[in-house]
Design a protein around this motif. Structure first.
Motif: not given
Length: 469
Positions: A37-49
């Motif tokens: 569902p997204r571009v980026g492959g093994k580069l990704a961010t997520a929201e933490l705190a």
């Protein structure tokens, strides 16, 4: 218009689209087909705190220019950041011990490089001093880096230095990885002189000296890179689009996408497979069966990252460096830890009351470790962190990201395998491959492979209006 289709929306696919855009040809239309569902492959961010944290690669090698130059070119130059510290430790012999600086992938350049650090015992240190005087045949072909280091320097150096460093890069095992592919800077020396210590010393002496930082990241996370590259490329991006088949036609290529009940055919004048080795192998089965077979032989490791946000009061102030590596012989769940807030100033600035810590779990053929629940992985990471560092208490937030089959394994003979793959693909004008399966897992290597792929397919496409025979 000349239609170019790129299969894969990771950094290699995005960079290929950007290099094609930079060619300045108004007759090109570029489409990226991405199965997730997204571009980026093994580069990704997520929201933490409440703050963005990289859950994939968090740094780019900046002394190799391709990735940093690309980030600047797509408007991220102001976001480039360098680590506050890159010194690391090894968790062994009951404590965190400084990782020696005077080595090449853990191979010491001399006795002084590792003496006194507490990682190696006296027998190993003595053997380092004696190794340059030991006879042996020069290398004539590729070998296992772990087995060659063991033969020349003993098993302890493999277990306590080589394994944790290679594990951090490849999530693999030293006895199975290629010396030629993992430490190519040593190979030319070993062709005429079997000494690893001398080869490491010469490699360090030949390395360009610079005060420039070795690594770079991005404020907000390296996961920002691919979306920025895709925007700058002006490519048509189609996510949730899995390519199921690739065939050659009289005029170009056809790619079969969509569900089996409602197939969609995409036509192209040229195709770049910037996807992992396994799907690339499947797509090449009927087009270039030799290359497909070689790609199918590349094994992959799975791993997971566990990000934890702790109150600053829970983290000892005297933790050394940017993190630590864990040798497999220690039989711990985690294989590496980064004190992300200590390493990246932008994280500390965004949340000074927190310390972000990132642990990784998983090695080649150890997928069972990842079949535990997220809660179990977090508990394992917390237990090892507490034992190694004294970090105690409950994290205020956690995030687990699993990367199934993410890291290609550069087994003995990998470079020769890649030469055969590229030769098989090159026999079909208008077809190219790019990505981490070939010449390097790092972001700069993937960008370099993208440039080569773009050049290759452009050479097969005459400009609009050009007569061909």
């Amino acid at each position: 218009m000349r239609e170019i289709v790129i299969v894969g929306g990771g950094i290699a696919g995005a960079a290929t689209a950007w290099f094609l855009h930079q060619a300045g040809r108004t007759d090109l239309r570029v489409t990226i087909l991405e199965g997730s569902p997204r571009v980026g492959g093994k580069l990704a961010t997520a929201e933490l705190a409440g703050i963005p944290v990289d859950t994939g690669a968090e740094a780019m090698l900046s002394r190799r220019p391709e990735a940093v130059e690309l980030a600047r070119a797509v408007g991220l130059g102001d976001a480039l950041r360098h680590p506050a510290t890159t010194s690391a430790s090894v968790w062994t012999r009951g404590g965190l011990r400084p990782l020696p600086a005077g080595t090449v992938m853990g191979i010491p350049a001399d006795q002084a490089a590792v003496a006194g650090g507490g990682i190696l015992g006296p027998d190993s240190i003595a053997r380092i001093g004696a190794e340059p005087h030991e006879p042996g045949p020069p290398l004539t072909g590729d070998v296992s880096i772990g087995k060659y280091v063991e033969r020349r320097l003993g098993r302890e150096i493999v277990d306590l230095l080589l394994e944790p460093l290679l594990g951090g890069v490849y999530a693999g095992h030293a006895d199975e990885l290629s010396l030629e592919a993992t430490v190519p800077q040593l190979l030319a020396q070993l062709r005429t002189d079997p000494s690893l210590v001398r080869a490491a010393a010469r490699a360090k002496a030949a390395a360009p000296t610079s005060d420039a930082p070795v690594f770079a990241g991005l404020d907000g996370g390296v996961g920002r890179l691919v979306p920025a590259v895709v925007r700058a490329s002006e490519a048509d991006v189609r996510t949730d689009t899995t390519v199921r088949a690739l065939t050659r036609t009289a005029t170009g290529w056809e790619l079969l996408t969509g569900p089996t009940r409602e197939p969609v055919t995409v036509r192209a004048d040229a195709v770049v497979l910037a996807c992992p080795a396994r799907p690339a192998s499947r797509l090449l089965e009927s087009v270039a069966p030799g290359a497909a077979s070689e790609l199918a032989g590349i094994e992959h490791a799975s791993m997971a990252t566990i990000a934890l946000a702790y109150p600053a009061s829970a983290v000892p102030a005297d933790l050394p460096g940017s993190g630590f590596l864990v040798p497999p012989v220690e039989h711990r769940a985690i294989k590496a830890v980064t004190y992300s807030s200590r390493k990246w100033g932008w994280l500390a600035e965004r949340a000074p009351e927190l310390v972000i810590v990132r642990a990784s779990i998983g090695r080649h053929r150890e997928e069972a470790d990842l079949q535990r629940s997220d809660e179990e992985l977090v508990a394992a990471a917390r237990a090892d962190l507490a034992a190694a560092t004294g970090i105690a208490g409950e994290p205020v937030d956690t995030h687990v990201r699993r990367w199934g089959g993410a890291l290609p394994q550069y087994a003995v003979g990998h470079r020769a395998r890649v030469e055969r793959i590229r030769a098989g693909v090159a026999a079909h004008p208008g077809l190219a491959v790019a990505g981490a399966a070939y010449d390097g897992l790092g972001i700069p290597a993937c960008v370099a492979s993208a440039r080569s792929a773009a050049t290759q397919v452009l050479a097969a496409l005459p400009a609009a209006g050009t007569m061909t025979t």
